[in-house]
Design an enzyme around this catalytic site. Structure first.
Site, mmCIF file in Angstrom:
data_model
loop_
_atom_site.group_PDB
_atom_site.id
_atom_site.type_symbol
_atom_site.label_atom_id
_atom_site.label_comp_id
_atom_site.label_asym_id
_atom_site.label_seq_id
_atom_site.Cartn_x
_atom_site.Cartn_y
_atom_site.Cartn_z
ATOM 1 N N THR A 77 -3.434 -5.613 9.606
ATOM 2 C CA THR A 77 -3.163 -4.005 9.829
ATOM 3 C C THR A 77 -5.304 -3.629 9.919
ATOM 4 O OG1 THR A 77 -1.649 -3.575 8.037
ATOM 5 C CG2 THR A 77 -3.063 -1.978 9.086
ATOM 6 N N GLY A 96 0.413 -4.202 11.910
ATOM 7 C CA GLY A 96 -0.045 -3.480 10.850
ATOM 8 C C GLY A 96 0.359 -1.763 11.123
ATOM 9 N N TYR A 106 -2.531 -10.469 4.048
ATOM 10 C CA TYR A 106 -2.413 -9.106 4.398
ATOM 11 C C TYR A 106 -4.448 -8.536 4.778
ATOM 12 C CZ TYR A 106 -0.892 -4.087 3.605
ATOM 13 O OH TYR A 106 -1.207 -2.719 4.052
ATOM 14 N N GLU A 143 1.924 3.291 14.951
ATOM 15 C CA GLU A 143 0.808 3.728 15.891
ATOM 16 C C GLU A 143 0.667 2.936 17.525
ATOM 17 O OE1 GLU A 143 0.055 3.454 12.998
ATOM 18 O OE2 GLU A 143 -2.196 4.778 12.971
ATOM 19 N N SER A 155 0.684 -1.367 -0.112
ATOM 20 C CA SER A 155 -0.116 0.093 0.006
ATOM 21 C C SER A 155 0.915 1.142 0.138
ATOM 22 C CB SER A 155 -1.005 0.126 1.465
ATOM 23 O OG SER A 155 -1.297 -1.193 2.234
ATOM 24 N N THR A 156 2.202 1.356 1.134
ATOM 25 C CA THR A 156 2.851 2.511 1.277
ATOM 26 C C THR A 156 3.315 2.926 -0.625
ATOM 27 O OG1 THR A 156 3.156 2.258 3.229
ATOM 28 C CG2 THR A 156 4.528 3.180 2.049
ATOM 29 N N LYS A 191 0.580 -9.845 7.544
ATOM 30 C CA LYS A 191 0.750 -8.703 7.922
ATOM 31 C C LYS A 191 -0.887 -8.134 8.288
ATOM 32 C CE LYS A 191 1.830 -5.136 5.312
ATOM 33 N NZ LYS A 191 1.123 -3.879 6.320
ATOM 34 N N SER A 229 5.200 1.591 7.217
ATOM 35 C CA SER A 229 5.788 3.211 6.596
ATOM 36 C C SER A 229 6.258 3.950 7.436
ATOM 37 C CB SER A 229 3.730 3.576 5.757
ATOM 38 O OG SER A 229 3.171 4.567 7.493
#
Ligand code: MN9
Length: 296
Positions: free
Chosen positions: A165, A187, A135, A190, A47-48, A163, A206
């Site tokens: 997220t 993922g 993912y 933060e 995605s990044t 992965k 990212s």
């Protein structure tokens, strides 16, 4: 085989030049810089990395250039596509280029059934000898993984892990408990500490393109069992991540920091995406440049 998949992985940016074309030179520069930060590896073309905005020719070039710059780092290639045949084609290419695993989001846009999605991953696993990393990113794919999909695929020996997220850490913990031998990556950067505290083997994200060293530190604090120090570090890092998110497009913000902090110009995101707002750049220079450069 498992050790090489542990640790902090950069969800690598894709560099564009002034003309908006893929910029091989900046791509190589970025990887050379990031290789010095202690990260375990690179997640290429996710995605990044703006994978779905690239032409097939560019995507092939990206995989090739990045494979040449892995050095001693582990390369995982995101090979996801809407059709099984395209994903299989990318998976075969990436295996031949030396990536240690291939990974994919669930096919999105069309509402494929869970069985069709399971078939998609099995077809990829059938086509290559490297393991397949699922993912899970419902915020972008609009869903995709119901529990049965996780269970059927994680019981398959050819599947490396997930992965993950999502902020649903209860499901994450249940997967950890039930599949102790699989590799689980956190993922969302933060909440990196949340995932690691729940037993993640590593994290892919990212912001590790520009904050790699500090997340490597966080990872080793958790390994040492020092959760208090890890939480302090995550708090400070989240001041920076909150600011990146404020730009509206986190990958555009990470590209900006890559240039401002490290002098590597990866360009701006591809249209309809673009650059970060001017006001955000001013705030960066005023309030954040030093914190990004120095640490917390
Ligand atoms: O999966 C990334 N997810 C998205 C990885 O880009 C949607 C994360 O690294 C986030 O960019 C990051 C900021 O929210 O956690």
């Amino acid at each position: 085989m498992k050790e090489e998949f542990k640790g902090i992985f950069s969800a690598l940016l894709t560099a564009f030049g002034k003309d908006g074309d893929f910029c091989e030179e900046a791509q190589r520069d970025m990887m050379r810089y990031e290789r010095t930060t202690g990260i375990a590896g690179f997640y290429v073309g996710g995605s990044t990395g703006e994978a779905f905005l690239l032409s097939p020719e560019e995507r092939e070039r990206l995989y090739t250039v990045c494979a040449e710059e892995l050095g001693d780092k582990t390369g995982i290639a995101h090979i996801g596509a809407l059709s099984t045949r395209e994903a299989v084609r990318w998976a075969k290419l990436c295996e031949s280029l030396g990536y240690k695993a291939v990974s994919s989001v669930t096919p999105f846009y069309y509402k494929f059934s869970t069985d069709e999605m399971i078939g998609y991953y099995r077809a990829i696993a059938d086509a290559v000898d490297v393991p397949v990393l699922l993912y899970h990113i419902p915020v972008l794919t609009g869903g995709g993984y119901e529990r049965r999909l996780f269970d059927e695929l994680l019981r398959d020996g050819r599947v490396l892990g997930v992965k993950y997220t999502s902020s649903d850490y209860f499901t994450f913990e249940r997967l950890r408990r039930e599949y102790p031998d699989k590799i689980l990556y956190n993922g969302f950067d933060e909440t990196c500490l949340c995932g690691l505290a729940m037993g993640a083997d590593g994290a892919i994200g990212s912001t590790y393109n520009v904050l790699g060293e500090r997340f490597v530190k966080l990872y080793s604090l958790v390994e040492d069992g020092d959760l208090k120090a890890a939480a302090r570090l995550q708090h400070g890092l989240n001041d920076l991540i909150a600011f990146l998110l404020k730009a509206g497009d986190v990958k555009a913000a990470v590209k900006y920091v890559m240039k401002a902090k490290n002098g590597i110009d990866a360009g701006i995101c591809r249209a309809p995406g673009g650059d970060v707002p001017e006001e955000w750049k001013r705030e960066y220079e005023r309030e954040y440049a030093e914190r990004f450069a120095q640490g917390n």
